[in-house]
Design a protein around this motif. Structure first.
Motif, short mmCIF file in Angstrom:
data_model
loop_
_atom_site.label_atom_id
_atom_site.label_comp_id
_atom_site.label_asym_id
_atom_site.label_seq_id
_atom_site.Cartn_x
_atom_site.Cartn_y
_atom_site.Cartn_z
N MET A 85 12.38 0.00 23.62
CA MET A 85 12.67 -0.97 22.57
C MET A 85 12.45 -2.38 23.12
O MET A 85 12.95 -2.71 24.21
CB MET A 85 14.11 -0.82 22.06
N LEU A 86 11.70 -3.20 22.39
CA LEU A 86 11.43 -4.59 22.76
C LEU A 86 11.88 -5.50 21.63
O LEU A 86 11.61 -5.21 20.45
CB LEU A 86 9.95 -4.81 23.04
N ASN A 87 12.54 -6.60 21.97
CA ASN A 87 13.02 -7.55 20.97
C ASN A 87 12.74 -8.97 21.44
O ASN A 87 12.91 -9.30 22.62
CB ASN A 87 14.54 -7.39 20.74
N PHE A 91 10.14 -4.10 18.35
CA PHE A 91 9.22 -2.98 18.52
C PHE A 91 10.02 -1.80 19.06
O PHE A 91 10.77 -1.92 20.03
CB PHE A 91 8.09 -3.33 19.49
N ARG A 92 9.86 -0.62 18.41
CA ARG A 92 10.59 0.58 18.81
C ARG A 92 9.61 1.74 18.99
O ARG A 92 8.74 1.96 18.15
CB ARG A 92 11.65 0.96 17.75
N TYR A 93 9.78 2.46 20.09
CA TYR A 93 8.99 3.65 20.36
C TYR A 93 9.96 4.78 20.71
O TYR A 93 10.20 5.10 21.87
CB TYR A 93 8.02 3.39 21.50
N PRO A 94 10.57 5.43 19.69
CA PRO A 94 11.64 6.41 19.92
C PRO A 94 11.12 7.80 20.26
O PRO A 94 11.36 8.78 19.55
CB PRO A 94 12.38 6.41 18.59
N ASN A 95 10.39 7.93 21.38
CA ASN A 95 9.88 9.24 21.77
C ASN A 95 10.93 10.02 22.56
O ASN A 95 11.94 9.48 22.99
CB ASN A 95 8.60 9.07 22.60
N LYS A 96 10.68 11.29 22.76
CA LYS A 96 11.63 12.15 23.45
C LYS A 96 11.58 11.99 24.97
O LYS A 96 12.51 12.35 25.67
CB LYS A 96 11.37 13.61 23.09
N TRP A 115 0.82 -1.21 0.00
CA TRP A 115 0.00 0.00 0.00
C TRP A 115 0.86 1.27 0.00
O TRP A 115 0.80 2.08 -0.90
CB TRP A 115 -0.98 0.01 1.17
N HIS A 116 1.67 1.44 1.05
CA HIS A 116 2.49 2.65 1.16
C HIS A 116 3.77 2.30 1.90
O HIS A 116 3.76 1.47 2.83
CB HIS A 116 1.72 3.75 1.91
N PRO A 117 4.93 2.92 1.54
CA PRO A 117 6.19 2.60 2.23
C PRO A 117 6.14 2.83 3.73
O PRO A 117 6.87 2.17 4.48
CB PRO A 117 7.21 3.52 1.56
N ASN A 118 5.32 3.77 4.19
CA ASN A 118 5.23 4.02 5.62
C ASN A 118 4.29 3.06 6.34
O ASN A 118 4.19 3.11 7.57
CB ASN A 118 4.79 5.46 5.89
N PHE A 119 3.60 2.21 5.56
CA PHE A 119 2.75 1.22 6.20
C PHE A 119 3.49 -0.10 6.40
O PHE A 119 3.60 -0.60 7.53
CB PHE A 119 1.48 0.98 5.38
N PHE A 177 6.02 5.15 16.23
CA PHE A 177 6.54 3.86 16.67
C PHE A 177 6.63 2.96 15.44
O PHE A 177 5.99 3.20 14.41
CB PHE A 177 5.65 3.23 17.74
N SER A 178 7.43 1.92 15.53
CA SER A 178 7.58 0.99 14.42
C SER A 178 7.74 -0.42 14.97
O SER A 178 8.17 -0.62 16.12
CB SER A 178 8.80 1.35 13.55
N ALA A 179 7.41 -1.39 14.14
CA ALA A 179 7.54 -2.80 14.51
C ALA A 179 8.01 -3.57 13.29
O ALA A 179 7.78 -3.17 12.14
CB ALA A 179 6.20 -3.35 15.01
N SER A 180 8.68 -4.67 13.53
CA SER A 180 9.16 -5.48 12.42
C SER A 180 9.15 -6.95 12.81
O SER A 180 9.29 -7.31 13.99
CB SER A 180 10.58 -5.06 12.00
#
Length: 667
Positions: free
Chosen positions: A185-187, A175-180, A94-98, A143-146
């Protein structure tokens, strides 16, 4: 388990073949690499951004002669035809950011026909595969997940001494949540790892579940705090040992804080808790607190406190270490350091109190066309040990095994049958006479790694053992170290000299055989001239335990000549004599590589090496050589080569020759 692994391997190979067929149609779109968000192929929601890879074909013929210690000789001849298909793709849904999709495939099937003199001819299929797939969700969102999976199957020659088949499979999620405010980070990862050693018939099987989380927090620019939690579930099966199971939990809290805006004063803290249960149960807690203050007149004062707690079965260990340093610098010429250290160690069977004081200074001075440097260090140490038992249980004694160094276990009168060598987690056990050897040196024991074993050079190992000790003793020693270095002609030539003196005094109720006195002199020179570097060193090591003499020569030549010739050559020769046993050890290691470009499309490549080890239990003579001619013809990369391999390891002799031809098409 073996049947299950074979079925899994067969399924994965089938997936490889089907995937390769599906993507062959994609390759026909273009043999050029394309990047960017504009898709080169769309199919509904699926969009391909780039595709690249290569197709290789190789044919080879080889001869080998193997002579075992039993004088059994085998001379197999083999012809091998193999291919390789490599494919790398980048896509999105659909989209690179999805959702991003990365897929890397490496499939290398081969057929082999061997003709033997002592056994019937045999044919086999040897296939190597590699696959990596990753899907990333919300790549540029808050946030991002892979999700990812990897598979590899191949053959390696560990240090050109042991032939090893390796199969690795893993999958996991991130899982990454790089907030200020508080980055998180969870692996999670599962690994299945199998190794088969053809020479020793050893088999290692490892199953590992790993969960890791990292939580970070900073209240301002002057501090940073990090909380890490990890959990490992190991199941390891050895062909020579029973199956081991370990569950390991670890928590780390690390804080780094500056106490002023100029960041001259700081406080650092680390707390670590380690808990392992299963076949080997133990607990470990460690605290490390350090503070540093910068004072006027270039003075720096620092303090450090360490606490270590260890518990295993019926053994407890508590250690407190307090150290204070005062450092002073005068420009860049003189650096002086004074320190005091106090150590209090209590274990289930003994207690030990140690007080150490020391000072050191370094002086550097420029001289015409060069520089000179002097350094001196003095250390005085007082030990007071009180044993409740004549038997001493040692756990987790750390050593780094290096081919160029003699490594002695710390204590004398060791029961050789009690020695166990592992990694830090005590889930990987090394095997004597395959991974390492033990050599009695008077009242002490030397440990050496064996080439081709599971212990690589410069690997840290952890050793448990039992020794017989005196009930109690007191002693003190003085240690003096001096080094001088003179560099001449803008560092073209460097001369150096080192001394190390250690002697005991105020000795009470000590068996003198356990005291390691040292009187060492080291002379050496180094030179550097453009692409050429080398040196010579002589080491006279006098000791009541292992007096020795050694001479070492080393040379390195690396660089490019005439814009066509690339050359690298490294040689190291070390003769080592153990005086008391009149035992000689020799290590010779020479390696080189030459690349000559005939033109823009063709080059020749020669590389080889020679390694000779002589000594008790480490005899090895290894010669390797390979020559290649590579040429680009239109869109095809052609390679023709010859390889020679000759090895004599502990009286097993192998002589191997191979010629090969490769054709590669890169797209």
């Amino acid at each position: 388990m073996e049947l299950k692994e074979k079925n899994t391997l067969a399924v994965i190979r089938s997936v490889f073949k089907i995937t390769c067929v599906l993507f062959v149609t994609t390759i026909g779109i273009g043999f050029s690499q394309v990047y960017g968000q504009t898709p080169i192929l769309s199919w509904g929601a699926w969009n391909m951004q780039s595709v690249d890879g290569s197709i290789n074909l190789e044919g080879q013929y080889r001869q080998q002669e193997t002579v075992l210690r039993s004088n059994l000789t085998e001379r197999p001849q083999a012809s091998l035809f193999s291919g390789q298909f490599i494919l790398n793709t980048k896509s999105y849904i659909w989209h690179p950011n999805f959702m991003l999709l990365d897929l890397n495939l490496d499939f290398s099937p081969g057929t082999q026909r061997e003709r033997l003199l002592l056994a019937p001819d045999r044919s086999e299929v040897r296939t190597a595969e590699r696959m990596h797939a990753r899907s990333t969700f919300f790549n540029e969102r808050p946030f991002s997940a892979s999700l990812f999976t990897n598979f590899s199957h191949g053959y390696i020659a560990r240090e050109n001494t042991s032939n090893v088949e390796t199969i690795r499979k893993d999958f996991g999620a991130n899982f990454r949540y790089p907030n200020k405010v508080a980055p998180l980070m969870l692996n999670y990862k599962f690994e299945n790892w199998t190794q088969n050693e053809s020479q020793t018939n050893r088999k290692f099987v490892t199953h590992r579940h790993n969960l890791n989380s990292i939580f970070s927090k900073s209240f301002n620019k002057l501090n940073k705090h990090q909380l890490t939690f990890s959990f490992d579930d190991y199941l390891r099966d050895y062909s020579f040992n029973a199956r081991t199971r370990s569950k390991i939990s670890r928590v780390d809290l690390k804080s780094d804080m500056y106490l002023d805006k100029n960041q001259d004063n700081s406080f650092n803290s680390l707390f670590m808790y380690y808990y392992q249960k299963g076949d080997f149960n133990f607990k470990r807690f460690q605290a490390n607190e350090a503070i540093k203050f910068k004072l006027p007149k270039n003075f720096l004062v620092s303090g450090n406190y360490q606490y270590n707690y260890f518990n295993q079965t019926e053994l407890n260990s508590n250690q407190h270490v307090l150290r204070n340093n005062l450092n002073h610098k005068i420009f860049l010429s003189i650096d002086t350091d004074v320190y005091l250290e106090y150590t209090n160690l209590k274990q289930s069977t003994f207690s030990e109190l140690t007080k150490t004081a020391g000072l050191s200074f370094v002086y550097r001075k420029k001289i015409p066309t060069g520089r000179v440097a002097f350094s001196y260090a003095y250390r005085n140490r007082n030990e007071n040990r009180d044993n409740e038992s004549a038997f001493l249980n040692i756990l987790n004694e750390e050593h780094v095994l290096d081919d160029l160094q003699v490594v002695l276990l710390n204590n004398p009168f060791i029961n050789l049958n009690s020695i166990v060598v592992t990694d830090e987690t005590k889930t990987l056990f090394y095997q004597e006479n395959i991974d390492y050897i033990l050599i009695q040196r008077g009242e002490f024991v030397e440990i050496q790694r064996l080439p081709g074993g599971f212990i690589a050079s410069y690997t840290k190992v952890f050793i448990d053992y039992t020794s017989t000790q005196q009930v109690s003793y007191k002693l003190s020693f003085d240690n003096h170290r001096f080094t001088t270095t003179i560099g001449l002609f803008n560092q073209f030539l460097e001369l150096y000299f080192r001394t190390n003196e250690l002697d005991y005094n105020n000795v009470e109720t000590v068996d003198l055989r356990i005291l390691k006195t040292i009187s060492q002199r080291v002379y050496g020179t180094r030179f550097s001239l453009g692409i050429l570097r080398g040196g010579w060193e002589k080491d006279i090591f006098n000791s009541n335990i292992i007096p020795s003499r050694s001479i070492r020569y080393h040379v390195t030549l690396a660089g490019n000549l005439f814009n066509r010739l690339g050359l690298s050559l490294a040689g190291n020769l070390r003769d080592y004599l153990l005086v008391n046993d009149n035992e000689k050890q020799k290590l010779t290691n020479i390696s080189g590589k030459l690349i000559y470009r005939l033109n823009k499309r063709a080059k020749v490549n020669f590389e080889g090496g020679y390694r000779l080890q002589e000594g008790r239990g480490i005899d090895l003579a290894l010669t390797t050589f390979r020559g290649e001619l590579t040429s680009l013809f239109h869109q095809l990369l052609l390679t023709v080569g010859f390889e020679k391999y000759k090895r004599n390891f502990l009286e097993d002799r192998t002589n191997f020759n191979r010629i090969y031809l490769k054709i590669q098409r890169i797209f």
